[in-house]
Design a protein around this motif. Structure first.
Motif, PDB file in Angstrom:
ATOM      1  N   ILE A 231      30.581  37.441   4.080  1.00  0.00           N
ATOM      2  CA  ILE A 231      29.755  36.265   3.756  1.00  0.00           C
ATOM      3  C   ILE A 231      28.426  36.691   3.148  1.00  0.00           C
ATOM      4  N   ARG A 232      27.851  37.742   3.775  1.00  0.00           N
ATOM      5  CA  ARG A 232      26.564  38.218   3.260  1.00  0.00           C
ATOM      6  C   ARG A 232      26.697  38.721   1.831  1.00  0.00           C
ATOM      7  N   LEU A 233      27.775  39.475   1.594  1.00  0.00           N
ATOM      8  CA  LEU A 233      27.974  39.997   0.234  1.00  0.00           C
ATOM      9  C   LEU A 233      28.219  38.867  -0.774  1.00  0.00           C
ATOM     10  N   VAL A 234      29.030  37.847  -0.333  1.00  0.00           N
ATOM     11  CA  VAL A 234      29.296  36.713  -1.233  1.00  0.00           C
ATOM     12  C   VAL A 234      28.004  35.965  -1.536  1.00  0.00           C
TER      13      VAL A 234
ATOM     14  N   ALA B  60      24.140  35.797  -9.021  1.00  0.00           N
ATOM     15  CA  ALA B  60      24.697  35.062 -10.174  1.00  0.00           C
ATOM     16  C   ALA B  60      23.784  33.914 -10.567  1.00  0.00           C
ATOM     17  N   LEU B  61      23.314  33.187  -9.542  1.00  0.00           N
ATOM     18  CA  LEU B  61      22.406  32.073  -9.845  1.00  0.00           C
ATOM     19  C   LEU B  61      21.128  32.570 -10.497  1.00  0.00           C
ATOM     20  N   THR B  62      20.617  33.694  -9.983  1.00  0.00           N
ATOM     21  CA  THR B  62      19.400  34.262 -10.586  1.00  0.00           C
ATOM     22  C   THR B  62      19.631  34.610 -12.049  1.00  0.00           C
TER      23      THR B  62
ATOM     24  N   GLU C 204      17.868  32.882 -15.158  1.00  0.00           N
ATOM     25  CA  GLU C 204      17.121  33.638 -16.165  1.00  0.00           C
ATOM     26  C   GLU C 204      17.664  33.389 -17.571  1.00  0.00           C
ATOM     27  N   SER C 205      18.982  33.290 -17.686  1.00  0.00           N
ATOM     28  CA  SER C 205      19.593  33.060 -18.999  1.00  0.00           C
ATOM     29  C   SER C 205      19.326  31.639 -19.483  1.00  0.00           C
ATOM     30  N   ALA C 206      19.297  30.703 -18.514  1.00  0.00           N
ATOM     31  CA  ALA C 206      19.098  29.314 -18.903  1.00  0.00           C
ATOM     32  C   ALA C 206      17.690  29.054 -19.432  1.00  0.00           C
ATOM     33  N   ALA C 207      16.752  29.941 -19.135  1.00  0.00           N
ATOM     34  CA  ALA C 207      15.373  29.749 -19.594  1.00  0.00           C
ATOM     35  C   ALA C 207      15.222  29.967 -21.099  1.00  0.00           C
ATOM     36  N   THR C 208      16.226  30.588 -21.696  1.00  0.00           N
ATOM     37  CA  THR C 208      16.161  30.856 -23.152  1.00  0.00           C
ATOM     38  C   THR C 208      16.882  29.742 -23.904  1.00  0.00           C
ATOM     39  N   THR C 209      16.662  29.698 -25.231  1.00  0.00           N
ATOM     40  CA  THR C 209      17.317  28.688 -26.072  1.00  0.00           C
ATOM     41  C   THR C 209      18.809  28.881 -26.082  1.00  0.00           C
ATOM     42  N   GLU C 210      19.234  30.105 -26.226  1.00  0.00           N
ATOM     43  CA  GLU C 210      20.673  30.397 -26.213  1.00  0.00           C
ATOM     44  C   GLU C 210      21.256  30.039 -24.855  1.00  0.00           C
TER      45      GLU C 210
END
Length: 327
Positions: free
Chosen positions: A247-250, A257-259, A263-269
């Motif tokens: 559970i801890r690893l998941v 993954a969310l991080t 981070e990716s969502a902050a860019t235009t692409e």
């Protein structure tokens, strides 16, 4: 012929012979462990010890020659009656020593005969004071009793009783047969007792063995249960630990993954990618609803709905990014 006759009639010859005879009577060589008792005119005067000794010829004479060594006297077989009226035939051997040659000569006529008769009397007295069984079991006591009685009686005779030993105790045939029967019965009794004791010990040993076996079985079962419980506990602990770790690893993976997505969502692409992903998800949802039935109700604005859903998701993503930036 005249010379021998003159010699035989010569006073010097006879004087010489008398002198030699007198010397022989007055000089004595006493052997070792012998005692010569000397009388003078029929009265005791002295005792010659071993070695060279002189006495007065024709006045003193050797009355007795006593042996001072240890002597053995065999006591002849005789009948004696025990305390329980059993007639026995007994004999023995007596060991004595003369310590005073004068007393053995002056106080007793024949000390050997006297010792023999005294030993026979003492044997009868000793046997008469004991029962048959005691006579066989206490030979040493009989010997000591006879020796003590004789020691006291022979002191005036110049003797010392060194020891006495019974040679044989004979019993009548009828008594011997009864004794053999008694011994047989006693052996059978001992055999029965030993057999019973053996059976008893065997039963006790068997019971003890069975008891120990049951105790060991119970202890083994208990140990087995304890080991099984400990093994189950360890297994559950390991399983829980594994699940917690999974559970801890998941969680770490999802957080990572969310991080990354954030981070990716902050860019235009990233915004475009998120919009595309949300649009694909909405389309898949509509496909799934369409597969559940043959009739699908819609307001005719499916495309607008998808666009609205994507816009809402983008707004949420922008709000999350702004919150993260403030922190």
């Amino acid at each position: 012929m005249e010379f021998p006759l003159d010699l035989l009639t010569s006073p010097a010859l006879w004087l010489t012979l008398v002198l030699l005879f007198t010397l022989k009577k007055g000089i004595h060589f006493v052997p070792q462990n012998r005692g010569y008792v000397i009388y003078r005119f029929g009265k005791y005067t002295k005792t010659l010890s071993s070695g060279l000794n002189f006495i007065v010829p024709f006045i003193e004479s050797i009355e007795a020659d006593r042996n001072l060594k240890e002597q053995t006297l065999v006591i002849p077989q005789q009948s004696a009656i025990t305390k329980d009226n059993i007639a026995l035939m007994i004999d023995g051997v007596l060991f004595i020593k003369v310590i005073d040659a004068a007393a053995a000569t002056n106080n007793i006529t024949d000390y050997k005969l006297a010792c023999t008769q005294l030993a026979m009397t003492s044997m009868r007295n000793a046997i008469g004071s004991m029962e048959l069984d005691d006579c066989f079991q206490n030979r040493s006591a009989i010997n000591a009793k006879i020796q003590e009685a004789m020691q006291e009686a022979t002191q005036p005779w110049g003797l010392i009783v060194l020891r006495f030993e019974l040679l044989e105790i004979g019993i009548p045939p009828s008594i011997k047969e009864d004794m053999e029967k008694q011994m047989t019965a006693e052996r059978q009794k001992r055999s029965a007792i030993l057999t019973a004791e053996g059976v008893k010990i065997a039963a006790i040993t068997t019971a003890e063995g069975q008891k120990q076996a049951r105790v060991l079985d119970a202890e083994a079962a208990k140990a087995e249960q304890v080991l099984a419980a400990e093994a189950s506990k360890e297994a559950q602990i390991l399983e829980a630990t594994g699940k917690a770790e999974a559970i801890r690893l998941v969680a770490f993976a999802e957080a990572a993954a969310l991080t990354t997505i954030g981070e990716s969502a902050a860019t235009t692409e990233g915004q475009k990618a998120v919009a595309l992903t949300l649009a694909q998800g909405a389309i898949e949802a509509h496909k799934a609803i369409a597969k559940q039935g043959t009739i699908v109700l819609t307001d005719g604005k499916t495309g607008d709905n998808i666009a609205n859903t994507v816009a809402q998701a983008m707004a949420v993503s922008t709000a999350v990014n702004q919150s993260a930036a403030r922190q």
